[in-house]
Design an enzyme around this catalytic site. Structure first.
Site: not given
Ligand SMILES: Cc1ncc(COP(=O)(O)O)c(C=O)c1O
Length: 322
Positions: A46, A248, A274
């Site tokens: 982010k 999730y 993630y």
């Molecule tokens: C650690 C992490 N990886 C990946 C993502 C996914 O990224 P994006 O929201 O741009 O798909 C996020 C946030 O959603 C995240 O906090």
């Protein structure tokens, strides 16, 4: 004219070989791009998006950042940190109810002094709506809110990953065949698609954040490319929807295995929401013969380690060998 991005992220982030993981898998040749090292209160993807989002907020004369997500949102934690760096207020619309002592990212939201609004929201779209609700509330107090969607997944946010694609091209001596990245809100994947030249393919691994990634990623990639005057991304968008298990934030055995293997082979920490699932996708593709020893694959590490210290993850990670 778009304002120039603010310098909030540590970049370029390093690229490192994952030789011991490559040996364990028997190919493909693996590299990692360390966007877990972007800084801004423990790093993550982010930071790059916030460079553009915060620039727009200041250009519009806003004095308060408003965003939202789950209580363990990395995006919320990093938005709170960015607000503090810039002398802005930060309000966070949090999904679910406030329960128990704060841990992980939520603890850091407290430390950073963000204004927290538990909203009871249950779905992705309810969180989006609650961000607007909190922005209205902030406006009613006489402040000027800048509302950021979940995950910063707007064209403005995705511009951070157009920058990142350019950064990568300047670092690699030869292009990789594939990039693997976690798909939450889809903004990172979309920005990379908009910014990459050449034949490198991107595999997004759906972590179960939102149900419409197949439409959203190509749409956002096209809009982001148009905003930068770049050609529309050519290749078909690849998203693996088979790795998020029960949903999730609910780790699968393959995710827990990926976290342990990468920690023990490479000394590299992934997270259970993630990057653990994204790495499980990469390992799955290698085991299924879709990545072979003829391929080079770059794993885009997007951060998230604070969630290791939250909720039930400690139990899951220390019980059994998964
Ligand atoms: C650690 C992490 N990886 C990946 C993502 C996914 O990224 P994006 O929201 O741009 O798909 C996020 C946030 O959603 C995240 O906090």
């Amino acid at each position: 004219m778009r304002p120039a991005p603010l310098p909030l992220a540590q970049r370029p982030t390093p690229i490192e070989p994952l030789d011991r993981l490559t040996d364990w898998l028997g190919g493909p040749r693996l590299l990692v791009k360390r966007d877990d090292q972007t800084g801004l209160a423990l790093g993550g993807n982010k930071a790059r998006k916030l460079e553009h989002l915060c620039a727009e907020a200041l250009a519009l004369g806003c004095d308060t950042l408003v965003t939202g997500g789950g209580p363990q949102s990395n995006h919320c934690r990093m938005t709170a940190a960015a607000a503090n760096r810039l002398g802005l207020q930060c309000h966070l619309a949090l999904a679910g109810e406030a329960t128990g002592p704060p841990t992980g990212n939520l603890l850091l939201d407290h430390v950073l002094g963000a204004h927290l609004h538990p909203t009871g929201a249950r779905s992705y779209y309810e969180i989006e709506a609650s961000i607007e609700g909190v922005a209205d509330h902030v406006r009613s107090t006489g402040r000027r809110p800048y509302a950021i969607p979940v995950g910063g997944a707007s064209v403005t946010g995705a511009l951070g990953y157009v920058d990142a694609a350019r950064e990568l091209a300047g670092q690699l001596t030869e292009p990789v065949d594939w990039i693997v990245v976690a798909d939450g809100s889809g903004g990172t994947h979309a920005g990379l698609l908009a910014g990459l030249d050449g034949d490198t393919r991107i595999l997004g691994v759906d972590v179960g954040t939102r149900p419409d990634l197949d439409q959203r990623v190509p749409e956002l990639a096209e809009a982001t490319a148009a905003a930068t005057g770049r050609p529309a991304p050519g290749s078909e968008v690849a998203i693996d929807h088979t790795r998020f298990g029960a949903g999730y934030g609910k780790p699968t055995p393959e995710c827990l295995e990926a976290i342990r293997v990468v920690a023990r082979r490479e000394g590299l920490l992934l997270d259970p929401v993630y990057t653990g699932k994204a790495m499980a996708g990469l390992i799955g593709w290698a085991r299924e013969g879709r990545f072979t020893d003829r391929h080079s694959v770059l794993f885009w590490h997007t951060g998230g380690a604070p969630a290791l210290f939250a909720g039930p993850f400690a139990d899951w990670l220390t019980n059994g060998e998964g």
